[in-house]
Scaffold this motif. Structure first.
Motif, PDB file in Angstrom:
ATOM      1  N   ARG A  19      55.237  13.975  18.117  1.00  0.00           N
ATOM      2  CA  ARG A  19      54.019  14.395  17.440  1.00  0.00           C
ATOM      3  C   ARG A  19      53.403  13.191  16.743  1.00  0.00           C
ATOM      4  N   LEU A  20      52.219  12.846  17.174  1.00  0.00           N
ATOM      5  CA  LEU A  20      51.489  11.759  16.550  1.00  0.00           C
ATOM      6  C   LEU A  20      50.629  12.301  15.413  1.00  0.00           C
ATOM      7  N   SER A  21      50.508  11.507  14.370  1.00  0.00           N
ATOM      8  CA  SER A  21      49.661  11.869  13.233  1.00  0.00           C
ATOM      9  C   SER A  21      48.597  10.802  13.039  1.00  0.00           C
ATOM     10  N   CYS A  22      47.447  11.228  12.591  1.00  0.00           N
ATOM     11  CA  CYS A  22      46.352  10.314  12.260  1.00  0.00           C
ATOM     12  C   CYS A  22      45.838  10.724  10.891  1.00  0.00           C
ATOM     13  N   ALA A  23      46.158   9.936   9.895  1.00  0.00           N
ATOM     14  CA  ALA A  23      45.743  10.223   8.532  1.00  0.00           C
ATOM     15  C   ALA A  23      44.519   9.400   8.175  1.00  0.00           C
ATOM     16  N   ALA A  24      43.539  10.048   7.593  1.00  0.00           N
ATOM     17  CA  ALA A  24      42.289   9.363   7.265  1.00  0.00           C
ATOM     18  C   ALA A  24      42.132   9.181   5.763  1.00  0.00           C
ATOM     19  N   SER A  25      41.576   8.072   5.398  1.00  0.00           N
ATOM     20  CA  SER A  25      41.160   7.845   4.010  1.00  0.00           C
ATOM     21  C   SER A  25      39.735   7.336   4.040  1.00  0.00           C
ATOM     22  N   GLY A  26      38.966   7.728   3.016  1.00  0.00           N
ATOM     23  CA  GLY A  26      37.572   7.314   2.971  1.00  0.00           C
ATOM     24  C   GLY A  26      36.650   8.143   3.841  1.00  0.00           C
ATOM     25  N   ASP A  32      34.630  16.480  11.148  1.00  0.00           N
ATOM     26  CA  ASP A  32      34.452  15.279  11.948  1.00  0.00           C
ATOM     27  C   ASP A  32      34.928  15.501  13.377  1.00  0.00           C
ATOM     28  N   GLY A  33      34.310  14.806  14.304  1.00  0.00           N
ATOM     29  CA  GLY A  33      34.818  14.765  15.658  1.00  0.00           C
ATOM     30  C   GLY A  33      35.906  13.701  15.731  1.00  0.00           C
ATOM     31  N   VAL A  34      37.098  14.092  16.132  1.00  0.00           N
ATOM     32  CA  VAL A  34      38.239  13.182  16.170  1.00  0.00           C
ATOM     33  C   VAL A  34      38.839  13.183  17.566  1.00  0.00           C
ATOM     34  N   THR A  67      48.681  19.070  22.606  1.00  0.00           N
ATOM     35  CA  THR A  67      47.857  19.913  21.753  1.00  0.00           C
ATOM     36  C   THR A  67      47.332  19.100  20.582  1.00  0.00           C
ATOM     37  N   ILE A  68      46.026  19.122  20.401  1.00  0.00           N
ATOM     38  CA  ILE A  68      45.416  18.453  19.256  1.00  0.00           C
ATOM     39  C   ILE A  68      45.124  19.495  18.188  1.00  0.00           C
ATOM     40  N   SER A  69      45.365  19.113  16.946  1.00  0.00           N
ATOM     41  CA  SER A  69      45.114  20.034  15.843  1.00  0.00           C
ATOM     42  C   SER A  69      44.779  19.226  14.597  1.00  0.00           C
ATOM     43  N   ARG A  70      44.288  19.914  13.584  1.00  0.00           N
ATOM     44  CA  ARG A  70      43.976  19.219  12.343  1.00  0.00           C
ATOM     45  C   ARG A  70      44.442  20.038  11.147  1.00  0.00           C
ATOM     46  N   ASP A  71      44.837  19.341  10.113  1.00  0.00           N
ATOM     47  CA  ASP A  71      45.203  19.938   8.835  1.00  0.00           C
ATOM     48  C   ASP A  71      44.201  19.419   7.809  1.00  0.00           C
ATOM     49  N   ASN A  72      43.239  20.247   7.476  1.00  0.00           N
ATOM     50  CA  ASN A  72      42.173  19.789   6.587  1.00  0.00           C
ATOM     51  C   ASN A  72      42.689  19.444   5.196  1.00  0.00           C
ATOM     52  N   ALA A  73      43.692  20.177   4.734  1.00  0.00           N
ATOM     53  CA  ALA A  73      44.236  19.913   3.408  1.00  0.00           C
ATOM     54  C   ALA A  73      44.861  18.522   3.323  1.00  0.00           C
ATOM     55  N   ASN A  75      43.943  16.108   5.481  1.00  0.00           N
ATOM     56  CA  ASN A  75      42.998  15.177   6.113  1.00  0.00           C
ATOM     57  C   ASN A  75      43.670  14.413   7.240  1.00  0.00           C
ATOM     58  N   THR A  76      44.349  15.159   8.071  1.00  0.00           N
ATOM     59  CA  THR A  76      45.164  14.569   9.141  1.00  0.00           C
ATOM     60  C   THR A  76      44.928  15.336  10.440  1.00  0.00           C
ATOM     61  N   VAL A  77      44.893  14.597  11.520  1.00  0.00           N
ATOM     62  CA  VAL A  77      44.818  15.172  12.858  1.00  0.00           C
ATOM     63  C   VAL A  77      46.112  14.838  13.593  1.00  0.00           C
TER      64      VAL A  77
END
Length: 121
Positions: A19-26, A32-34, A67-73, A75-77
């Motif tokens: 499972r890959l994670s992509c955490a965003a800051s700023g 957003d389209g990710v 499977t792509i998913s996002r956790d808004n709380a 801020n990670t896809v």
């Protein structure tokens, strides 16, 4: 300043999962389209998956396995990758700020540094 940080890559045997994670800051991911892209040695960067609002898109070779998913709380896809194959071996990149066709790398404004995924046979 927008930063995307990928994690979760590694070495796995064929048939395994990562499972890959992509955490965003700023930047807020929730609207957003990710996208996720990958690049194998000597090959062009390839679209893997994208999430635009709640709509998910996949490259044909990963449909039913990724499977792509996002956790808004957080801020990670995420990119859940199951039934991995040796041909999935590549550096995987997260991209955000999509404007245009989701499958084109040029549509994305922000990129992470990439995480290596290696699948052994």
């Amino acid at each position: 300043q927008v930063q995307l940080v990928e994690s979760g890559g590694g070495l796995v045997q064929a048939g395994g999962s990562l499972r890959l994670s992509c955490a965003a800051s700023g930047r807020t991911f929730s609207s957003d389209g990710v996208g996720w892209f990958r690049q194998a040695p000597g090959k062009e960067r390839q679209f893997v998956a994208a999430i635009m609002w709640t709509i998910r898109y996949y490259e044909d070779s990963v449909k039913g396995r990724f499977t792509i998913s996002r956790d808004n709380a957080k801020n990670t896809v995420y990119l859940q990758m199951n039934s991995l194959k040796p041909e999935d071996t590549a550096v995987y990149y997260c991209a955000a700020g999509a404007s245009g066709l989701y499958s084109r790398s040029m549509s994305y404004r922000y990129w992470g540094q990439g995480t290596q995924v290696t699948v052994s046979s």
